[in-house]
Design an enzyme around this catalytic site. Structure first.
Site, PDB file in Angstrom:
ATOM      1  CD  GLU A  16      47.186  38.909  34.874  1.00  0.00           C
ATOM      2  OE1 GLU A  16      47.175  37.777  34.356  1.00  0.00           O
ATOM      3  OE2 GLU A  16      46.627  39.160  35.955  1.00  0.00           O
ATOM      4  CD  GLU A  20      39.282  40.055  34.108  1.00  0.00           C
ATOM      5  OE1 GLU A  20      38.921  39.133  34.845  1.00  0.00           O
ATOM      6  OE2 GLU A  20      40.395  40.094  33.568  1.00  0.00           O
ATOM      7  N   GLY A  77      43.590  40.461  41.239  1.00  0.00           N
ATOM      8  CA  GLY A  77      44.608  39.863  42.106  1.00  0.00           C
ATOM      9  C   GLY A  77      44.973  40.721  43.305  1.00  0.00           C
ATOM     10  CB  SER A 114      39.408  40.648  43.945  1.00  0.00           C
ATOM     11  OG  SER A 114      40.792  40.899  43.793  1.00  0.00           O
TER      12      SER A 114
HETATM   13  P1  PGA Z   1      41.518  37.532  40.088  1.00  0.00           P
HETATM   14  O1  PGA Z   1      41.811  37.559  38.522  1.00  0.00           O
HETATM   15  O2  PGA Z   1      40.179  36.861  40.280  1.00  0.00           O
HETATM   16  O3  PGA Z   1      42.646  36.760  40.690  1.00  0.00           O
HETATM   17  O4  PGA Z   1      41.488  38.969  40.547  1.00  0.00           O
HETATM   18  C1  PGA Z   1      40.789  37.734  37.581  1.00  0.00           C
HETATM   19  C2  PGA Z   1      41.385  37.767  36.202  1.00  0.00           C
HETATM   20  O5  PGA Z   1      42.469  38.347  36.048  1.00  0.00           O
HETATM   21  O6  PGA Z   1      40.822  37.211  35.234  1.00  0.00           O
END
Ligand code: PGA
Length: 254
Positions: free
Chosen positions: A99, A169, A175, A215
């Site tokens: 992000e 990730e 998410g 997730s």
């Molecule tokens: P999430 O996020 O578990 O909501 O997918 C993980 C992260 O972005 O660190």
């Protein structure tokens, strides 16, 4: 086998009261279940001191920030330095989350600076890598991850690198409710460990924590954690629910 690590990434969620309630609930459950897991909670900046106060009292978890400035001190309005974080007892720092790469245009060179700042002030960087969906579909994920790691981490000397944690990730899994399969996660984790082995040797590669994020939740954590090279998880959404988060910590302790 080394003790697993579970880090909660609250992202930009909660107000002060909600943060306090969530911390207390997590604390109660951790005290009750006593998982043998390294637990890290990464709150938004304004709640870090609340979290470090609690953690120094209970010693049930450590505290991480979600970002840090690449600058050390001075006229950088709005930035938060590694020295500030260190001075309130923050011991981990998420760096290079997708992000931040996407919305704040953080590139590998800037992230290398942030990693150095964190290490200079005794914080362990939780350095995030991962591919977007198009890169996976084009089978370019290994190249992308190699480049992220080489450009941001591989000029560290051994003494610094041994404090680094890597989180894989896959961006398409964050998410979205779409988790990587345990096999997909393991394939990339083993690849990351092999890169580190090549560069820093066997011992460093074995010691390195590689967390899976995207997730990961109370239902799928056990299968992911059962993989040889998955040393724990970086948990977003599920870290905002005390029961789910602590359940993941418990599954990591088996
Ligand atoms: P999430 O996020 O578990 O909501 O997918 C993980 C992260 O972005 O660190």
């Amino acid at each position: 086998m080394k003790k697993k690590m579970v880090a909660g990434n609250w992202k930009m969620n909660t107000d002060f009261q909600e943060a306090e309630d969530l911390l207390y609930s997590i604390e109660d459950l951790l005290a009750d279940k006593g998982p043998d897991t390294n637990v890290v909670i990464c709150t938004p900046y304004p709640f870090l001191e609340l979290a470090t106060d609690r953690s120094s009292e209970t010693e049930l978890f450590a505290v991480g920030a979600q970002n840090v400035s690449s600058f050390e001190d001075g006229a950088y309005t709005g930035e938060v330095s590694a020295r500030m974080l260190d001075s309130i007892g923050v011991s981990y720092c998420i760096i290079g989350h997708s992000e931040r790469r996407k919305y704040f245009k953080e590139d590998n060179a800037t992230l290398a600076q942030k990693v150095k700042m964190a290490l200079k002030y005794d914080m362990a960087p939780i350095f995030c890598v991962g591919e977007v969906l198009e890169e996976r579909e084009a089978n370019r994920h290994f190249d992308v991850i190699r480049q992220q790691i080489e450009e941001s981490l591989f000029d560290l000397d051994d003494g610094d690198f041994e404090n680094v944690i890597i989180a894989y990730e896959p961006v398409w899994a964050i998410g979205t409710g779409k988790t990587a399969t345990p096999e997909q996660a393991e394939e990339v984790h083993a690849f990351i460990r092999s890169l580190v082995r090549e560069k820093y040797g066997d011992d460093m590669a074995e010691k390195l924590y590689i967390l899976y994020g995207g997730s990961c939740n109370a239902k799928n954590a056990a299968d992911l954690f059962a993989q040889l090279d998955v040393d724990g998880g970086l948990i977003g959404g599920a870290s905002l629910k005390a029961e789910d988060f602590v359940s993941i910590c418990v599954q990591a302790s088996k």
